[in-house]
Design an enzyme around this catalytic site. Structure first.
Site, PDB file in Angstrom:
ATOM      1  N   LEU A  65       0.836  -1.211   0.000  1.00 18.76           N
ATOM      2  CA  LEU A  65       0.000   0.000   0.000  1.00 18.76           C
ATOM      3  C   LEU A  65       0.866   1.254   0.000  1.00 18.76           C
ATOM      4  O   LEU A  65       1.888   1.313   0.684  1.00 18.76           O
ATOM      5  CB  LEU A  65      -0.916  -0.008   1.222  1.00 18.76           C
ATOM      6  N   TYR A 154      -8.681 -21.004  -6.223  1.00 15.22           N
ATOM      7  CA  TYR A 154      -9.587 -20.339  -5.276  1.00 15.22           C
ATOM      8  C   TYR A 154      -9.586 -21.083  -3.941  1.00 15.22           C
ATOM      9  O   TYR A 154      -9.311 -20.496  -2.895  1.00 15.22           O
ATOM     10  CB  TYR A 154     -10.983 -20.303  -5.879  1.00 15.22           C
ATOM     11  N   ARG A 195     -22.245 -17.830 -12.703  1.00 10.17           N
ATOM     12  CA  ARG A 195     -22.871 -18.550 -11.594  1.00 10.17           C
ATOM     13  C   ARG A 195     -24.236 -19.053 -12.015  1.00 10.17           C
ATOM     14  O   ARG A 195     -24.876 -18.501 -12.921  1.00 10.17           O
ATOM     15  CB  ARG A 195     -23.034 -17.633 -10.391  1.00 10.17           C
TER      16      ARG A 195
HETATM   17  N1  UDP Z   1     -24.300 -24.860 -12.942  1.00 10.82           N
HETATM   18  C1  UDP Z   1     -25.184 -25.270 -13.944  1.00 10.82           C
HETATM   19  N2  UDP Z   1     -25.405 -24.408 -14.973  1.00 10.82           N
HETATM   20  C2  UDP Z   1     -24.832 -23.179 -15.069  1.00 10.82           C
HETATM   21  C3  UDP Z   1     -23.956 -22.766 -14.048  1.00 10.82           C
HETATM   22  C4  UDP Z   1     -23.706 -23.637 -12.993  1.00 10.82           C
HETATM   23  O1  UDP Z   1     -25.745 -26.369 -13.890  1.00 10.82           O
HETATM   24  O2  UDP Z   1     -25.109 -22.475 -16.045  1.00 10.82           O
HETATM   25  C5  UDP Z   1     -24.055 -25.750 -11.782  1.00 10.82           C
HETATM   26  C6  UDP Z   1     -22.595 -25.971 -11.462  1.00 10.82           C
HETATM   27  O3  UDP Z   1     -22.066 -27.056 -12.198  1.00 10.82           O
HETATM   28  C7  UDP Z   1     -22.655 -26.238  -9.963  1.00 10.82           C
HETATM   29  C8  UDP Z   1     -23.838 -25.406  -9.486  1.00 10.82           C
HETATM   30  O4  UDP Z   1     -24.610 -25.137 -10.646  1.00 10.82           O
HETATM   31  O5  UDP Z   1     -22.914 -27.595  -9.708  1.00 10.82           O
HETATM   32  C9  UDP Z   1     -23.441 -24.110  -8.811  1.00 10.82           C
HETATM   33  O6  UDP Z   1     -22.531 -23.460  -9.645  1.00 10.82           O
HETATM   34  P1  UDP Z   1     -21.979 -21.995  -9.370  1.00 10.82           P
HETATM   35  O7  UDP Z   1     -20.958 -21.717 -10.427  1.00 10.82           O
HETATM   36  O8  UDP Z   1     -23.091 -21.041  -9.230  1.00 10.82           O
HETATM   37  O9  UDP Z   1     -21.269 -22.052  -7.931  1.00 10.82           O
HETATM   38  P2  UDP Z   1     -20.334 -23.117  -7.160  1.00 10.82           P
HETATM   39  O10 UDP Z   1     -21.137 -23.502  -5.991  1.00 10.82           O
HETATM   40  O11 UDP Z   1     -20.031 -24.301  -8.037  1.00 10.82           O
HETATM   41  O12 UDP Z   1     -19.119 -22.344  -6.809  1.00 10.82           O
END
Ligand code: UDP
Length: 320
Positions: A65, A154, A195
């Site tokens: 910083l 992550y 997501r």
């Molecule tokens: N998912 C899905 N279709 C999408 C995006 C995500 O079926 O278009 C599924 C993904 O494979 C996971 C769940 O939804 O099993 C949640 O995914 P997200 O990326 O929102 O968050 P995560 O909990 O995996 O970090």
């Protein structure tokens, strides 16, 4: 948190950070928001621009910083360290910045907290549990994480951030707490950050079938952002929980296909249906927080139902 205090929100222009900043400002506090806009969005805090209790600093926390920023932050009482890409496609795209902000960035923020005798809240994640072998996940569970997979940038960097926070706590008796945030949704999610909730709603808006990864039987537990923000503020202001690790999330577990069907129903488009896609590598099968610790220590539990939360989120995406 009854008197006005100076708060620092890193990642304050992100989805959760901007709601947190709003809530702190509403309570009369001063908020300094630091964001490098890698995944944060200026629009999320544009309405706070002229608020005299709000200051936005564009900065990458992996850099030491500057004296100017250190001066601006001086006297900070609460640090909410949220800065990090957080959706799987984004942290995979920005994998090295993700590893660095959660390691070097966290170290820089812990030093600031120590020098100011501030309370430090690390925004960690349910991803530290990986593909969990214990269900629901309590804070005692060590997790099942692939350290070299595509989610490791992550998961492992958040695990490192937790270790670092705990070492600062042990060595310097800092006022720190680690909050493991489970899936959160609501207005200001980026429409294209990949997501599931934002994908499904935005696909339905343009009359496309929803992209289902795998069979859709994998589960998640979705917490509305206002509930989460309330929990974060309770956690930072609570005495006697230094060095604690606490899950925050909604324990109502749903299959992803159910979420899709519910969104289609709420949007009156049940016929759109789904297209099937391969499930991403290391995608957890089940996820549900055990929130008894949050209930005991913070008297916190979510109050907003999935139906209400999704209705508000759909209205938001329809309005932008
Ligand atoms: N998912 C899905 N279709 C999408 C995006 C995500 O079926 O278009 C599924 C993904 O494979 C996971 C769940 O939804 O099993 C949640 O995914 P997200 O990326 O929102 O968050 P995560 O909990 O995996 O970090």
């Amino acid at each position: 948190m009854n008197i006005q205090v100076k708060c620092l929100v890193t990642g304050g222009a992100g989805f959760i950070g901007s709601h947190l900043s709003d809530s702190l400002i509403k309570k009369g506090h001063k908020v300094i928001c630091i964001d490098n806009f890698l995944t944060g969005n200026r629009n999320n805090v544009a309405h706070l621009k002229n608020n005299r209790n709000f200051e936005l600093i564009e900065y990458d926390l992996i850099e030491p910083l500057t004296s100017d920023i250190i001066k601006k932050i001086s006297g900070v009482k609460y640090i909410f360290h949220l800065a990090s890409p957080a959706s799987p496609p984004q942290y995979q795209k920005y994998s090295i910045p993700t590893l660095l902000v959660n390691s070097i960035g966290t170290n820089n923020m812990l030093k600031i907290a120590r020098n100011n005798d501030a309370t430090f809240l690390l925004a960690s994640t349910s991803e530290v549990y990986g593909n969990p072998l214990v269900h629901p996940q309590s804070e005692k569970y060590y997790g099942n994480v692939n350290p070299i997979g595509i989610r490791a940038c992550y998961d492992e960097s958040k695990r490192f951030a937790e270790s670092l926070t705990m070492e600062y706590f042990r060595k310097y008796q800092m006022k720190s707490r680690v909050i493991r945030i489970f899936n959160t949704y609501g207005p200001r999610m980026e429409p294209d950050d990949g997501r599931v909730v934002s994908n499904f709603i935005n696909q339905a808006i343009v009359n496309k079938p929803l992209t289902l990864y795998g069979d859709g039987l994998q589960t998640r537990s979705f917490c509305y952002v206002d509930d989460l923000v309330r929990g974060l503020i309770l956690a930072v202001g609570k005495d006697g929980i230094d060095g604690e690790v606490i899950n925050l999330g909604n324990p109502q577990e749903r299959k992803i296909i159910e979420i899709g069907r519910l969104i289609l129903k709420l949007m009156h488009k049940p016929k759109l249906g789904f297209t099937r896609h391969q499930k991403p590598e290391d995608d957890p099968e089940r996820r549900k927080p055990d929130i008894s610790k949050a209930q005991n220590l913070l008297s916190w539990k979510p109050t907003i139902s999935l139906l209400d939360g999704l209705t508000k989120t759909i209205a938001y995406f329809q309005s932008i």
